[in-house]
Design an enzyme around this catalytic site. Structure first.
Site, short mmCIF file in Angstrom:
data_model
loop_
_atom_site.label_atom_id
_atom_site.label_comp_id
_atom_site.label_asym_id
_atom_site.label_seq_id
_atom_site.Cartn_x
_atom_site.Cartn_y
_atom_site.Cartn_z
N CYS A 87 -5.49 57.16 74.74
CA CYS A 87 -6.08 56.52 73.28
C CYS A 87 -7.11 57.49 72.62
O CYS A 87 -6.60 59.00 72.48
CB CYS A 87 -7.49 55.54 73.58
SG CYS A 87 -8.15 54.64 72.33
N HIS A 195 -3.00 51.23 75.15
CA HIS A 195 -3.46 51.05 77.07
C HIS A 195 -3.04 50.67 77.52
O HIS A 195 -3.23 48.93 77.96
CB HIS A 195 -4.65 50.31 76.51
CG HIS A 195 -6.34 50.94 76.01
ND1 HIS A 195 -6.99 51.51 76.70
CD2 HIS A 195 -6.45 51.23 74.09
CE1 HIS A 195 -8.39 52.36 75.51
NE2 HIS A 195 -7.47 51.92 74.69
#
Lengths: 220, 79
Positions: A87, A195
């Site tokens: 991210c 994630h």
């Protein structure tokens, strides 16, 4: 096995990454402050976590890419150490010139936070070897600027060289070619918007992320 | 000397903020507005011998930090 999680001011998934790596691999995880000028000795995996480093000032990841520790991260990656940016960490690696492309604001201008199904487009990398035989995996995204962009030449190159490793089945942010994760030409630096640290146990909705950490450390 | 750096997404790179602002302007009755791009301006003072040398120095700053040339273009004014 030993991993390092880099902590920038504004990182907010650093603890998640530590717990995810520890529980999915049993590795020791050192937290390394962005201002440090050395990595712990004998690191097998470096993780740049999600969050909003430096408040996303100037551009997401731009300031973090110039942190003192990033010189060491670059040198370690050049030595072949497995390096993963998740991210905001992906944004940092792009800003640092360690990965191709850039992350733009999401097409719909919305922060997107939900589980996403991903196609493993290359299970031959050291990060994805554990996904061999599986076409689809599930992880969670949480991003406002996760819209992957690369110019046409770069795109043709990374697609042709198998550097695109994850693709969204239902593109949540407008990413070019639905790209969710890429590796560098050498294959030892990975950046992805979803994630794995939010998908490492069944209780979290998916344990698919654990395989990524396991693969990365198994290859070290 | 005073430097002004204007940074915009390159033509062809989707500017979602620009599109949203354009739609809002249309909603306010300015339907003839098109091609809105949202960028940023960075201003600062610096010591420099002459404008040409300072401009070249500021361009170096743009390449290294102020702009991400994968997606952005920049324009430098020095006075």
């Amino acid at each position: 096995m030993k991993a390092a999680v880099i902590v920038f001011p504004g990182s907010n998934c650093d603890r998640d990454c530590k717990v995810a790596i520890e529980r999915s691999t049993g590795a020791t995880v050192d937290m390394v402050w962005h201002g440090d000028t050395a990595l712990p000795h004998g690191i097998d995996l470096i993780v740049l976590p999600g969050g909003f480093s430096y408040g996303d000032y100037l551009r997401c990841g731009a300031m973090a890419a110039l942190s003192p520790i990033m010189n060491e991260v670059k040198l370690a990656a050049e030595r072949g150490v497995a390096t993963v940016g998740i991210c905001n960490g992906f944004q940092v690696l792009c800003e640092a010139g360690m990965l191709p492309g850039a992350l733009l604001r999401n097409e719909a201008l919305k922060y997107v936070c939900k589980p996403v199904d991903l196609e493993v487009t290359n299970a031959q990398t050291r990060f994805t070897a554990g996904y061999a035989g599986r076409r689809e995996v599930t992880m969670t995204v949480g991003n406002g600027e996760g819209n992957f962009f690369a110019d046409a030449d770069t795109l043709a190159r990374i697609e042709g060289e198998g550097q695109v490793v994850f693709r969204y089945l239902d593109n949540p942010n407008g990413s070019t070619n639905a790209i969710a994760g890429v590796v560098n030409a050498r294959g030892n630096v990975l950046g992805l918007m979803p994630h794995p640290d939010r998908a490492f146990e069944a209780e979290l909705g998916s344990a698919d992320g654990a395989i990524l950490f396991q693969s990365a450390l198994a290859s070290a | 000397m005073r430097a002004k750096v204007h940074v915009f997404l390159k033509p062809g790179v989707l500017d979602v903020q620009g599109k949203a602002v354009e739609a809002a302007l249309h909603g306010l009755g300015w339907g003839h507005v098109e091609g809105v791009r949202v960028g940023k301006t960075i201003e600062f003072d610096l010591k420099g011998k002459d404008a040409a040398e300072t401009e070249s120095e500021v361009k170096d700053m743009c390449e290294k930090l102020l702009a991400n040339t994968v997606i952005e273009s920049y324009r430098v004014e020095v006075a």
